[in-house]
Write a protein that holds these residues in place. Structure first.
Motif, short mmCIF file in Angstrom:
data_model
loop_
_atom_site.label_atom_id
_atom_site.label_comp_id
_atom_site.label_asym_id
_atom_site.label_seq_id
_atom_site.Cartn_x
_atom_site.Cartn_y
_atom_site.Cartn_z
N UNK A 162 -2.84 0.18 -7.80
CA UNK A 162 -3.24 -0.52 -6.58
C UNK A 162 -2.58 0.14 -5.38
N UNK A 163 -3.10 -0.15 -4.19
CA UNK A 163 -2.58 0.48 -2.99
C UNK A 163 -2.32 -0.55 -1.90
N UNK A 164 -1.41 -0.21 -1.03
CA UNK A 164 -1.18 -0.91 0.23
C UNK A 164 -0.76 0.15 1.24
N UNK A 165 -1.56 0.38 2.25
CA UNK A 165 -1.18 1.35 3.27
C UNK A 165 -0.89 0.59 4.57
N UNK A 166 -0.53 1.33 5.61
CA UNK A 166 -0.08 0.71 6.84
C UNK A 166 -0.98 1.09 8.01
N UNK A 167 -1.50 0.10 8.71
CA UNK A 167 -2.17 0.33 9.99
C UNK A 167 -1.11 0.11 11.08
N UNK A 168 -0.71 1.19 11.70
CA UNK A 168 0.32 1.12 12.74
C UNK A 168 -0.09 1.90 13.98
N UNK A 169 -1.25 2.56 13.92
CA UNK A 169 -1.79 3.32 15.04
C UNK A 169 -0.84 4.43 15.48
N UNK A 171 -8.20 13.82 13.79
CA UNK A 171 -7.01 13.84 12.93
C UNK A 171 -6.99 12.70 11.92
N UNK A 172 -8.04 11.94 11.87
CA UNK A 172 -8.10 10.83 10.93
C UNK A 172 -8.08 11.34 9.50
N UNK A 173 -7.19 10.76 8.68
CA UNK A 173 -7.11 11.16 7.28
C UNK A 173 -8.30 10.59 6.51
N UNK A 174 -8.63 11.21 5.40
CA UNK A 174 -9.74 10.75 4.58
C UNK A 174 -9.29 9.57 3.74
N UNK A 175 -9.38 8.39 4.33
CA UNK A 175 -8.92 7.18 3.64
C UNK A 175 -9.65 6.99 2.32
N UNK A 176 -10.97 7.16 2.33
CA UNK A 176 -11.76 6.88 1.14
C UNK A 176 -11.31 7.76 -0.03
N UNK A 177 -11.08 9.04 0.24
CA UNK A 177 -10.66 9.95 -0.83
C UNK A 177 -9.30 9.58 -1.39
N UNK A 178 -8.37 9.25 -0.50
CA UNK A 178 -7.02 8.90 -0.93
C UNK A 178 -7.03 7.62 -1.76
#
Length: 349
Positions: free
Chosen positions: A149-156, A132-139
């Motif tokens: 620029x981006x800032x996403x969240x690692x929250x598990x 279920x891992x999203x395609x981080x690289x593509x996004x």
């Protein structure tokens, strides 16, 4: 790239994020982010909502109905926004995120929090082995290609949600009072509540956008430019969850059937179920089984606070009470949250 300082910005520059747009403001995590931002009183919030939506939003949130396939409408809705937060359901068409990003860039939005609420993506094996891992690289490449620029969240894993959803997730079958422990049930993983996610975003966007000058060593929004926010509520095992459940419910060990299954064996079952599924929902259930148990592999990356640390302290996030949050999950179980969610997903909404 040389550092940016507020002192070097144009005279009309205001060193804070005031105007925030949110896609999915009434969704699973979006509603908590929206509420937390409203509670700060520091932002003007615009919710981009798909046409036909009847979900209610907090007082003071401006709502703009949009068709995500209408780029001109998206650009108009995002004009003058400083920050865009994207939350999308799993039922959203795959190209929706990219369309929103491109429109945001054309509207002049410089900073984006994409639809990534992620596991520890520094662990290559965990990323590779989680279906279920999203395609981080593509996004992220979409955002960078658009000049933002981006800032996403690692929250598990989301705690109350995962606990309430049923045995495929954290192994709890509440209807039958049956618990399946992965291995011995003692592997600790990081989990986060939706409320903590909301508080993290609100705290982040309440910071100064840039350091004032070279002597300013405080954290700012710029601190996390093209970096993730790494947060968590608890580092706990299945047995920790069960002890909390018993304290909240009054259940005893003897009220439950407790079994164990090897985490790797369960993972393989999930992969096989996903590959052999005859319909999309069954495939997703297999993927969920594999994805969630994968986090519980011993030394498998589910515990990321021990390896990379957390940003909780930098953001001033509170220490939460486990039993209080388990009580929220208990209420979700009693209200048949999982069954209602599955029905909604089946309708494609």
């Amino acid at each position: 790239m040389s550092p940016k300082y507020a002192k070097d910005m144009p005279q009309d520059f205001t060193n804070r994020i005031e105007r925030v747009a949110i896609v999915g403001a009434s969704g699973q995590i979006g509603q908590y982010i929206t509420k937390a931002l409203v509670d700060t009183g520091k932002h003007t919030i615009t919710a981009l909502t798909r046409q036909g939506s009847k979900n209610e939003l907090p007082s003071g949130v401006k709502t703009i109905l949009v068709d995500y396939n209408d780029e001109a409408a998206l650009i108009a809705a995002l004009k003058d926004q400083q920050f865009l937060i994207i939350t999308l359901p799993v039922t959203a068409p795959p190209d929706t995120h990219s369309k929103i990003v491109k429109a945001a860039a054309k509207a002049g939005v410089k900073r984006i929090m994409p639809n990534l609420y992620s596991m520890d993506d520094s662990n290559e094996a965990l990323v590779k082995e989680t279906p279920l891992n999203a395609s981080k690289e593509g996004i992220l490449s979409d955002i960078e290609a658009a000049g933002c620029s981006w800032t996403y969240m690692i929250c598990s894993l989301w705690y109350e949600y995962s606990l309430a959803m049923g045995p495929i997730w954290f192994g709890f079958d509440f209807a039958n009072k049956k618990l399946t422990l992965y291995d011995e049930g003692t592997t600790k993983v990081n989990v986060t509540t939706w409320e903590q996610c909301g508080r993290a975003v609100a705290a982040f966007l309440s910071l100064n956008e840039l350091p004032e000058d070279e002597t300013d060593k405080g954290v700012t929004v710029e601190t996390w430019t093209n970096k993730p926010l790494v947060i968590s509520s608890f580092l706990i095992s299945q047995k920790d969850m069960f002890e909390s459940w018993k304290r909240d419910s009054g259940d005893r060990d003897e009220d439950w059937t407790i079994e164990s299954e090897g985490s790797k064996e369960r993972y393989q079952k999930g992969i096989e179920a996903m590959k052999g599924a005859q319909d999309p929902m069954s495939a997703r259930m297999g993927a969920a089984m594999a994805s969630f148990v994968r986090a519980f592999f011993p030394n498998g990356g589910g515990d990321y606070e021990s390896t990379r640390g957390l940003d909780n302290g930098k953001l001033g996030l509170p220490k939460e009470d486990l039993d209080e949050r388990t009580a929220v999950a208990k209420e979700m179980v009693e209200q048949e949250y999982a069954a209602k969610l599955f029905a909604k997903m089946a309708q494609g909404s």
